[in-house]
Design a protein around this motif. Sequence first.
Motif, PDB file in Angstrom:
ATOM      1  N   VAL A 211     -11.224  -5.981   7.664  1.00  0.00           N
ATOM      2  CA  VAL A 211     -12.738  -6.131   7.470  1.00  0.00           C
ATOM      3  C   VAL A 211     -13.314  -5.213   8.723  1.00  0.00           C
ATOM      4  O   VAL A 211     -12.727  -5.484   9.822  1.00  0.00           O
TER       5      VAL A 211
ATOM      6  N   SER B 230     -18.216 -17.345   5.804  1.00  0.00           N
ATOM      7  CA  SER B 230     -17.589 -16.789   4.273  1.00  0.00           C
ATOM      8  C   SER B 230     -18.391 -17.407   3.097  1.00  0.00           C
ATOM      9  O   SER B 230     -18.726 -16.684   2.231  1.00  0.00           O
TER      10      SER B 230
ATOM     11  N   ASP C 105       0.789  -1.240  -0.006  1.00  0.00           N
ATOM     12  CA  ASP C 105      -0.031  -0.026  -0.060  1.00  0.00           C
ATOM     13  C   ASP C 105       1.072   1.240  -0.032  1.00  0.00           C
ATOM     14  O   ASP C 105       0.444   2.503  -0.122  1.00  0.00           O
TER      15      ASP C 105
ATOM     16  N   GLY D 258     -12.461 -16.773   0.637  1.00  0.00           N
ATOM     17  CA  GLY D 258     -13.164 -15.751   1.596  1.00  0.00           C
ATOM     18  C   GLY D 258     -12.093 -15.355   2.744  1.00  0.00           C
ATOM     19  O   GLY D 258     -11.409 -14.508   2.754  1.00  0.00           O
TER      20      GLY D 258
ATOM     21  N   VAL E 166      -7.626 -11.016   7.032  1.00  0.00           N
ATOM     22  CA  VAL E 166      -6.289 -10.298   6.494  1.00  0.00           C
ATOM     23  C   VAL E 166      -5.832  -9.122   7.485  1.00  0.00           C
ATOM     24  O   VAL E 166      -5.206  -8.486   7.085  1.00  0.00           O
TER      25      VAL E 166
ATOM     26  N   ARG F  38      -4.975  -9.063  -2.471  1.00  0.00           N
ATOM     27  CA  ARG F  38      -6.002  -8.057  -1.782  1.00  0.00           C
ATOM     28  C   ARG F  38      -5.859  -6.754  -2.636  1.00  0.00           C
ATOM     29  O   ARG F  38      -6.787  -6.062  -2.724  1.00  0.00           O
TER      30      ARG F  38
ATOM     31  N   GLY G 187     -10.335 -13.709  -7.027  1.00  0.00           N
ATOM     32  CA  GLY G 187     -11.391 -14.140  -6.468  1.00  0.00           C
ATOM     33  C   GLY G 187     -11.773 -15.356  -7.120  1.00  0.00           C
ATOM     34  O   GLY G 187     -10.981 -16.168  -7.658  1.00  0.00           O
TER      35      GLY G 187
ATOM     36  N   LEU H 278      -8.282 -14.216   1.542  1.00  0.00           N
ATOM     37  CA  LEU H 278      -8.499 -12.981   0.796  1.00  0.00           C
ATOM     38  C   LEU H 278      -8.948 -12.074   1.476  1.00  0.00           C
ATOM     39  O   LEU H 278      -8.545 -10.643   1.412  1.00  0.00           O
ATOM     40  N   LEU H 279     -10.039 -12.179   2.279  1.00  0.00           N
ATOM     41  CA  LEU H 279     -10.860 -10.990   2.678  1.00  0.00           C
ATOM     42  C   LEU H 279     -11.058 -10.982   4.296  1.00  0.00           C
ATOM     43  O   LEU H 279     -11.085  -9.853   4.956  1.00  0.00           O
ATOM     44  N   PHE H 280     -11.267 -12.137   4.906  1.00  0.00           N
ATOM     45  CA  PHE H 280     -11.819 -11.987   6.265  1.00  0.00           C
ATOM     46  C   PHE H 280     -10.899 -12.518   7.288  1.00  0.00           C
ATOM     47  O   PHE H 280     -11.268 -12.334   8.565  1.00  0.00           O
TER      48      PHE H 280
ATOM     49  N   PHE I 200     -18.826 -11.574  -4.220  1.00  0.00           N
ATOM     50  CA  PHE I 200     -18.353 -12.273  -5.343  1.00  0.00           C
ATOM     51  C   PHE I 200     -19.722 -12.547  -6.389  1.00  0.00           C
ATOM     52  O   PHE I 200     -19.404 -12.960  -7.516  1.00  0.00           O
TER      53      PHE I 200
ATOM     54  N   ARG J 111     -11.586  -0.682  -6.335  1.00  0.00           N
ATOM     55  CA  ARG J 111     -12.542  -0.387  -5.300  1.00  0.00           C
ATOM     56  C   ARG J 111     -14.005  -0.371  -5.699  1.00  0.00           C
ATOM     57  O   ARG J 111     -15.029  -0.591  -4.955  1.00  0.00           O
TER      58      ARG J 111
END
Lengths: 210, 210
Positions: B128, B164, A39, A168, A175, A119, A133, A171-173, B173, A124
């Motif tokens: 998140v 997830s 980032d 998920g 992290v 990620r 994904g 990648l996302l939950f 998704f 966005r």
Amino acid sequence: MDSPLVPFGPPPTERADAARNREVLLCTARAMIAELGADQVTMDALAERAGLGKGTVFRRFGTRAGIFRALLDAEEQRFQCQVLSGPPPLGPGADPVDRLIAYGRARTRFLLERHEIARAAFERKGPVPPAVGPNFSRPHIRMLLGQAALGLPDPDTLSLQLASALEGPPLLFLVADLPPGGESAGCGENDLGALLADGWQTLVERVARR
Amino acid sequence: MDSPLVPFGPPPTERADAARNREVLLCTARAMIAELGADQVTMDALAERAGLGKGTVFRRFGTRAGIFRALLDAEEQRFQCQVLSGPPPLGPGADPVDRLIAYGRARTRFLLERHEIARAAFERKGPVPPAVGPNFSRPHIRMLLGQAALGLPDPDTLSLQLASALEGPPLLFLVADLPPGGESAGCGENDLGALLADGWQTLVERVARR
DNA sequence: CGCCGAAACGGGGTAAAGTCCGTTTACGTC
DNA sequence: GACGTAAACGGACTTTACCCCGTTTCGGCG
């Protein structure tokens, strides 16, 4: 004789400087990610460090996320090759359920090792980008589900939900605070991968039980 | 007798103008979302339309995503009440597996009806956010998994993956082109909810089968 | 070798998120 | 009712993704 009299379609070749600049930018991006974290890689900084204009960066990659997508694509391709034509149980030849389990294990590892880049590859706005994904996982899971010939009422939807269960978490939950150190598989620093892989196996075994 | 001689801690009351401005901003945001869509709601536009300064908006909500979190929180709270103390099978009293199925159905519906706002409630960096994602689903699923007393090796990880599977599709998704019309349950325009709900039920039944 | 069209380049410009700090306002106290 | 303080306010400022368009470069052709 490779100059046809009727050159069909636009030349599929990219101009030499463009190709070179793409490589320069990807290398610079890799270096900056390793050095500063994903980032901190801003478009201005990347362009300056690569010795190019900002416009060039956007021309090559479209958006910021596009850079990370491009970075992933190369590795993703190697991963997909292993899945589509590598040795079993990941590649073809093994029992579908075993392939499903092997796929989840490999995919979990792949995503955890690259979760910072993966990620950053999300746009966005707009839908989930290609090459990130479940866009590869879902159809593959769908196929194996079909081959396994379980009596599932709606494998299409189920494959989406399984892909989400698989991708998920890494990648996302989950992290929040993964260590930035990428690929070391040494001192058991992340049994997280093992937990997720075992959880996936449990899930698949239960779903596949007849 | 509500003025203690030793007022402990900082006054828990928010200054009147602050509370009023919060309401004004939330109402304005709701109106703008309904009128223009969530991604047209910029901080500048929101501040101007509410007749307030931009600094005020950020003071109240921290980030852009914070606005959408706040918008969700109210409804999320009602949802959670139904789950925690409503009538069975969603609320307590029914068989854990039935509650799990009912929970997934309700949650799917809830997220699909609010997916635009829920999506906007994600921060672009950092983990998140609270009040979005599996932050409520996961512990609830975990609890029901425990009550069901299946012989699962690692219910903690599995609850994350199930959460997830439940929230990933409607939140992340599958968000390409859902119709903006929110809450109508009329002419079968989205059987998507039904597909996901049925898929969830299949998943849970298979996982719970002993 | 010089020309030409198309493609790539560059960097200044815009929009929107998020920060800062001097000013104003609510509200408890005397 | 006047006062003091802490909280809230407002808008200018900074940063960063992304756009635009005049200029430069590539590379095929006569």
